[in-house]
Design a protein around this motif. Sequence first.
Motif, PDB file in Angstrom:
ATOM      1  N   ALA A 188       0.836  -1.208   0.000  1.00 53.42           N
ATOM      2  CA  ALA A 188       0.000   0.000   0.000  1.00 53.42           C
ATOM      3  C   ALA A 188       0.863   1.247   0.000  1.00 53.42           C
ATOM      4  O   ALA A 188       2.033   1.220   0.397  1.00 53.42           O
ATOM      5  CB  ALA A 188      -0.929   0.010   1.203  1.00 53.42           C
ATOM      6  N   ILE A 189       0.258   2.334  -0.447  1.00 59.19           N
ATOM      7  CA  ILE A 189       0.857   3.664  -0.321  1.00 59.19           C
ATOM      8  C   ILE A 189      -0.157   4.566   0.359  1.00 59.19           C
ATOM      9  O   ILE A 189      -1.307   4.678  -0.080  1.00 59.19           O
ATOM     10  CB  ILE A 189       1.262   4.260  -1.674  1.00 59.19           C
ATOM     11  N   PHE A 190       0.273   5.195   1.458  1.00 62.66           N
ATOM     12  CA  PHE A 190      -0.594   6.085   2.229  1.00 62.66           C
ATOM     13  C   PHE A 190      -0.189   7.538   1.965  1.00 62.66           C
ATOM     14  O   PHE A 190       0.997   7.865   2.005  1.00 62.66           O
ATOM     15  CB  PHE A 190      -0.460   5.801   3.724  1.00 62.66           C
ATOM     16  N   TYR A 191      -1.184   8.374   1.749  1.00 57.53           N
ATOM     17  CA  TYR A 191      -0.972   9.819   1.645  1.00 57.53           C
ATOM     18  C   TYR A 191      -1.587  10.448   2.889  1.00 57.53           C
ATOM     19  O   TYR A 191      -2.811  10.539   3.015  1.00 57.53           O
ATOM     20  CB  TYR A 191      -1.609  10.382   0.383  1.00 57.53           C
ATOM     21  N   LEU A 192      -0.729  10.862   3.823  1.00 53.07           N
ATOM     22  CA  LEU A 192      -1.160  11.452   5.083  1.00 53.07           C
ATOM     23  C   LEU A 192      -1.018  12.963   4.962  1.00 53.07           C
ATOM     24  O   LEU A 192       0.093  13.496   4.948  1.00 53.07           O
ATOM     25  CB  LEU A 192      -0.328  10.898   6.238  1.00 53.07           C
ATOM     26  N   GLU A 193      -2.145  13.637   4.873  1.00 52.94           N
ATOM     27  CA  GLU A 193      -2.148  15.086   4.616  1.00 52.94           C
ATOM     28  C   GLU A 193      -1.529  15.824   5.801  1.00 52.94           C
ATOM     29  O   GLU A 193      -1.878  15.571   6.952  1.00 52.94           O
ATOM     30  CB  GLU A 193      -3.592  15.535   4.352  1.00 52.94           C
ATOM     31  N   LYS A 194      -0.611  16.720   5.522  1.00 56.57           N
ATOM     32  CA  LYS A 194       0.253  17.271   6.561  1.00 56.57           C
ATOM     33  C   LYS A 194      -0.411  18.297   7.471  1.00 56.57           C
ATOM     34  O   LYS A 194      -0.025  18.426   8.633  1.00 56.57           O
ATOM     35  CB  LYS A 194       1.496  17.909   5.925  1.00 56.57           C
ATOM     36  N   GLU A 195      -1.384  19.018   6.986  1.00 54.22           N
ATOM     37  CA  GLU A 195      -1.971  20.074   7.804  1.00 54.22           C
ATOM     38  C   GLU A 195      -3.174  19.593   8.602  1.00 54.22           C
ATOM     39  O   GLU A 195      -3.343  19.938   9.764  1.00 54.22           O
ATOM     40  CB  GLU A 195      -2.379  21.258   6.916  1.00 54.22           C
ATOM     41  N   GLY A 196      -4.015  18.764   7.977  1.00 54.14           N
ATOM     42  CA  GLY A 196      -5.205  18.291   8.666  1.00 54.14           C
ATOM     43  C   GLY A 196      -4.956  17.082   9.546  1.00 54.14           C
ATOM     44  O   GLY A 196      -5.637  16.880  10.552  1.00 54.14           O
ATOM     45  N   GLY A 197      -3.985  16.217   9.143  1.00 53.50           N
ATOM     46  CA  GLY A 197      -3.656  15.067   9.956  1.00 53.50           C
ATOM     47  C   GLY A 197      -4.478  13.831   9.686  1.00 53.50           C
ATOM     48  O   GLY A 197      -4.589  12.954  10.542  1.00 53.50           O
ATOM     49  N   GLY A 198      -5.066  13.728   8.466  1.00 53.72           N
ATOM     50  CA  GLY A 198      -5.829  12.545   8.100  1.00 53.72           C
ATOM     51  C   GLY A 198      -5.386  12.016   6.752  1.00 53.72           C
ATOM     52  O   GLY A 198      -4.731  12.716   5.972  1.00 53.72           O
ATOM     53  N   LEU A 199      -5.760  10.758   6.464  1.00 54.65           N
ATOM     54  CA  LEU A 199      -5.414  10.162   5.176  1.00 54.65           C
ATOM     55  C   LEU A 199      -6.291  10.746   4.075  1.00 54.65           C
ATOM     56  O   LEU A 199      -7.525  10.800   4.203  1.00 54.65           O
ATOM     57  CB  LEU A 199      -5.600   8.647   5.211  1.00 54.65           C
ATOM     58  N   SER A 200      -5.654  11.146   2.980  1.00 53.24           N
ATOM     59  CA  SER A 200      -6.392  11.612   1.807  1.00 53.24           C
ATOM     60  C   SER A 200      -6.473  10.535   0.734  1.00 53.24           C
ATOM     61  O   SER A 200      -7.412  10.513  -0.064  1.00 53.24           O
ATOM     62  CB  SER A 200      -5.752  12.875   1.222  1.00 53.24           C
ATOM     63  N   SER A 201      -5.491   9.630   0.694  1.00 52.85           N
ATOM     64  CA  SER A 201      -5.475   8.536  -0.286  1.00 52.85           C
ATOM     65  C   SER A 201      -4.834   7.306   0.338  1.00 52.85           C
ATOM     66  O   SER A 201      -3.946   7.426   1.184  1.00 52.85           O
ATOM     67  CB  SER A 201      -4.690   8.914  -1.554  1.00 52.85           C
ATOM     68  N   MET A 202      -5.287   6.141  -0.119  1.00 54.87           N
ATOM     69  CA  MET A 202      -4.678   4.863   0.258  1.00 54.87           C
ATOM     70  C   MET A 202      -4.728   3.974  -0.969  1.00 54.87           C
ATOM     71  O   MET A 202      -5.800   3.523  -1.378  1.00 54.87           O
ATOM     72  CB  MET A 202      -5.425   4.217   1.424  1.00 54.87           C
ATOM     73  N   LEU A 203      -3.557   3.757  -1.589  1.00 56.68           N
ATOM     74  CA  LEU A 203      -3.477   3.042  -2.851  1.00 56.68           C
ATOM     75  C   LEU A 203      -3.054   1.595  -2.637  1.00 56.68           C
ATOM     76  O   LEU A 203      -2.166   1.317  -1.820  1.00 56.68           O
ATOM     77  CB  LEU A 203      -2.466   3.717  -3.783  1.00 56.68           C
TER      78      LEU A 203
END
Length: 346
Positions: free
Chosen positions: A105-120
């Motif tokens: 998997a690849i996780f995109y953890l958004e830096k300002e909000g602190g939540g995942l935006s994508s999980m590939l």
Amino acid sequence: MIDTRCGNERKGSIAPWVTKLAPRGFPVSRVNQVFILLIAAMLNLGCHAVPENGAVSQKAEQNAEKNASDIKATGNDETRAVHLRHGVDQSAGGLSAYIVTISNAIFYLEKEGGGLSSMLDTDGVDWIGFHNVAGSGWKGEYRGFPNAIHKQDGSYFHAMNAGTEPSTSRVTIETPEHVQIVFTSGNGKWQANWDFYPDRCDFTMTKVSPGYHYWVQYEGVPGGLMDESDFWYNSADNQRHPINESFIGDLPSPEWFAFGDAKSPRMLYLLHHEDDLQRGAEQLAPEQSEDKHPDNYVSRPYMTVLGFGRSNKDKFLNTPRRFSLGFVESTGYESLEETVSHLIAQ
């Protein structure tokens, strides 16, 4: 037009263009002729081998795009089981992100909000599908994980949208087997750890604002698109359920939920490690021990709404808790049960 000049020359004679290539006063013997022919052939080959500058540029761009696509789709990294890099999630609206690659998997953890935006997954399919377009609702801005704190002494730990308040973050562990990123809410009242391992991601709420509650949610798109080919399993039974069937109640321990798509060879699982029943509650009378927290699932037209500690719009979690999510490379119940048992035993 075909150049037939060489064809008209008598076999065995020295072609006039060969004589012209020889320096003045240089005798054109058979040996010298061979060398000149070789030089000319090499020059001719070179002219055909080197494309125009535009073609080189275009090919380089195509290769770069393919390489970037391959990295995003497969997460190949020969030196690390867990790899952290910094970039942007273009599909989320160009938001800055921690990009963490694990085995599948690849996780995109958004830096300002602190939540995942994508999980590939390994096919490059995004199982979350967040983007920050205001007004997109279930089609984008509501999606994410864990979407935990909503109008409870702030709104935090959601990929940044119009309703999310900013948090700060720092990388506290970065090894080939473990990456940890700690987020602290802007008001300092909430804190959470993101731990990435070769097989999964853990989200742990480590600090809760006193007197407030949260939930942990998966609001996404199984297999990349919410449709009738999607399904779910959970810890209540071993049956496959259609995606539009709701679950209302409290999950039996160990609490887990999993989503799949008939067109995909894998499923996404989510595990709540702690039992909802508070310590000591088993000693109370039945009417006093009903302090379990609900874990509801309902479908929306464009995304799932799974909430650990959620009933309707009410939040019930108020202590530190840990959750795991990852992919199981199977669509069978037995694989889910085995994965959950392994995680619980750790």
